[in-house]
Design a protein around this motif. Sequence first.
Motif, PDB file in Angstrom:
ATOM      1  N   LYS A  78       0.846  -1.194   0.000  1.00  0.00           N
ATOM      2  CA  LYS A  78       0.000   0.000   0.000  1.00  0.00           C
ATOM      3  C   LYS A  78       0.880   1.242   0.000  1.00  0.00           C
ATOM      4  CE  LYS A  78      -3.604  -2.443   2.406  1.00  0.00           C
ATOM      5  NZ  LYS A  78      -4.044  -2.863   3.707  1.00  0.00           N
ATOM      6  N   VAL A  79       0.738   2.055  -1.018  1.00  0.00           N
ATOM      7  CA  VAL A  79       1.502   3.296  -1.113  1.00  0.00           C
ATOM      8  C   VAL A  79       0.761   4.364  -0.317  1.00  0.00           C
ATOM      9  CG1 VAL A  79       2.416   5.054  -2.657  1.00  0.00           C
ATOM     10  CG2 VAL A  79       2.463   2.639  -3.340  1.00  0.00           C
ATOM     11  N   MET A  80       1.457   4.963   0.637  1.00  0.00           N
ATOM     12  CA  MET A  80       0.865   5.957   1.536  1.00  0.00           C
ATOM     13  C   MET A  80       1.620   7.279   1.372  1.00  0.00           C
ATOM     14  SD  MET A  80      -1.401   4.041   3.182  1.00  0.00           S
ATOM     15  CE  MET A  80      -1.814   4.832   4.713  1.00  0.00           C
ATOM     16  N   PRO A  81       1.057   8.241   0.636  1.00  0.00           N
ATOM     17  CA  PRO A  81       1.754   9.512   0.400  1.00  0.00           C
ATOM     18  C   PRO A  81       2.215  10.225   1.665  1.00  0.00           C
ATOM     19  CG  PRO A  81      -0.122   9.312  -1.061  1.00  0.00           C
ATOM     20  CD  PRO A  81      -0.211   8.161  -0.094  1.00  0.00           C
ATOM     21  N   LEU A  82       1.475  10.091   2.749  1.00  0.00           N
ATOM     22  CA  LEU A  82       1.858  10.833   3.957  1.00  0.00           C
ATOM     23  C   LEU A  82       3.159  10.342   4.563  1.00  0.00           C
ATOM     24  CD1 LEU A  82       1.229   9.393   6.954  1.00  0.00           C
ATOM     25  CD2 LEU A  82      -1.081   9.635   6.123  1.00  0.00           C
ATOM     26  N   VAL A  88       6.738  12.674  12.951  1.00  0.00           N
ATOM     27  CA  VAL A  88       6.454  11.592  13.887  1.00  0.00           C
ATOM     28  C   VAL A  88       4.972  11.482  14.215  1.00  0.00           C
ATOM     29  CG1 VAL A  88       6.820  10.831  16.276  1.00  0.00           C
ATOM     30  CG2 VAL A  88       8.755  11.585  14.899  1.00  0.00           C
ATOM     31  N   PHE A  89       4.295  12.571  14.499  1.00  0.00           N
ATOM     32  CA  PHE A  89       2.923  12.476  14.984  1.00  0.00           C
ATOM     33  C   PHE A  89       1.932  12.073  13.896  1.00  0.00           C
ATOM     34  CE2 PHE A  89       5.150  15.199  18.027  1.00  0.00           C
ATOM     35  CZ  PHE A  89       5.046  14.358  19.119  1.00  0.00           C
ATOM     36  N   LYS A  93      -0.181   8.612  13.862  1.00  0.00           N
ATOM     37  CA  LYS A  93      -1.623   8.593  13.586  1.00  0.00           C
ATOM     38  C   LYS A  93      -1.940   7.562  12.503  1.00  0.00           C
ATOM     39  CE  LYS A  93      -5.513  11.548  12.415  1.00  0.00           C
ATOM     40  NZ  LYS A  93      -5.956  12.893  12.047  1.00  0.00           N
ATOM     41  N   MET A  94      -1.096   7.480  11.473  1.00  0.00           N
ATOM     42  CA  MET A  94      -1.288   6.488  10.420  1.00  0.00           C
ATOM     43  C   MET A  94      -1.213   5.075  11.000  1.00  0.00           C
ATOM     44  SD  MET A  94       1.131   5.606   7.142  1.00  0.00           S
ATOM     45  CE  MET A  94       2.329   4.780   8.203  1.00  0.00           C
ATOM     46  N   ILE A  95      -0.201   4.816  11.831  1.00  0.00           N
ATOM     47  CA  ILE A  95      -0.022   3.498  12.445  1.00  0.00           C
ATOM     48  C   ILE A  95      -1.227   3.151  13.314  1.00  0.00           C
ATOM     49  CG2 ILE A  95       1.373   2.213  14.131  1.00  0.00           C
ATOM     50  CD1 ILE A  95       3.808   3.892  12.948  1.00  0.00           C
ATOM     51  N   LYS A  96      -1.712   4.092  14.072  1.00  0.00           N
ATOM     52  CA  LYS A  96      -2.884   3.856  14.924  1.00  0.00           C
ATOM     53  C   LYS A  96      -4.128   3.517  14.103  1.00  0.00           C
ATOM     54  CE  LYS A  96      -1.525   6.695  18.858  1.00  0.00           C
ATOM     55  NZ  LYS A  96      -2.134   6.289  20.107  1.00  0.00           N
ATOM     56  N   GLY A  97      -4.101   3.863  12.821  1.00  0.00           N
ATOM     57  CA  GLY A  97      -5.223   3.581  11.943  1.00  0.00           C
ATOM     58  C   GLY A  97      -5.135   2.235  11.226  1.00  0.00           C
ATOM     59  N   TRP A 144      -3.984  -1.355  17.342  1.00  0.00           N
ATOM     60  CA  TRP A 144      -3.002  -0.372  16.898  1.00  0.00           C
ATOM     61  C   TRP A 144      -3.279   0.992  17.516  1.00  0.00           C
ATOM     62  CZ3 TRP A 144       1.409  -1.773  14.793  1.00  0.00           C
ATOM     63  CH2 TRP A 144       1.492  -2.970  14.085  1.00  0.00           C
ATOM     64  N   ARG A 145      -4.524   1.266  17.856  1.00  0.00           N
ATOM     65  CA  ARG A 145      -4.859   2.561  18.474  1.00  0.00           C
ATOM     66  C   ARG A 145      -4.138   2.767  19.801  1.00  0.00           C
ATOM     67  NH1 ARG A 145      -9.699   0.856  16.412  1.00  0.00           N
ATOM     68  NH2 ARG A 145     -10.357   0.022  18.398  1.00  0.00           N
ATOM     69  N   LYS A 146      -3.699   1.669  20.428  1.00  0.00           N
ATOM     70  CA  LYS A 146      -3.041   1.758  21.734  1.00  0.00           C
ATOM     71  C   LYS A 146      -1.522   1.926  21.636  1.00  0.00           C
ATOM     72  CE  LYS A 146      -6.663  -0.822  24.067  1.00  0.00           C
ATOM     73  NZ  LYS A 146      -7.000  -2.041  24.813  1.00  0.00           N
TER      74      LYS A 146
END
Length: 165
Positions: A78-82, A88-89, A93-97, A144-146
């Motif tokens: 999955k290509v994620m432009p962000l 870091v933050f 946020k991406m990882i938590k999603g 992942w939210r944790k």
Amino acid sequence: MKKLYLIRHAKSSRDTPGIKDKNRPLDKQGKAQIKLIGIHLARSGIVAQALYSSPAKRALDTAKGIAQRMGFPCARIKVMPLIYTSGVFRLLKMIKGFSNQVESAMVFGHNPEFFHLVNYLITNKINKFPTCGVFGIDFNVNSWRKVARKKGKLVFRALPKKNER
């Protein structure tokens, strides 16, 4: 338990004048790094259910090269432009999603953001994050939210050169 592997793109070329940063290709050393690290990950039994990559050519080529050596279908990266433009933050946020069905994820990106992200997530510190380096972090959470600051444990490290280990 959630497992996160952060992988910095392999060594890229700066020899082509006028090429945009996002389009910089891997150099010969970078291609060799991918082979070495990809084989090491496969032999170590590292498995990822999801691979995410920056859209930068050097990061995506690193992701594809390592995926091939691990038997992960490149079409599922999955290509994620962000990842290319975030600090870091926003990366956190991406990882938590990430979907909670994913227990183990690999993210391919860039420094200095990945260096700072690893040091944000673990209690101990790393001193450097070389090209094509891999840092695996375990989180004793079911979502992942944790994932949060200093909640991860560094459990895996792979560096492309013996003198960088």
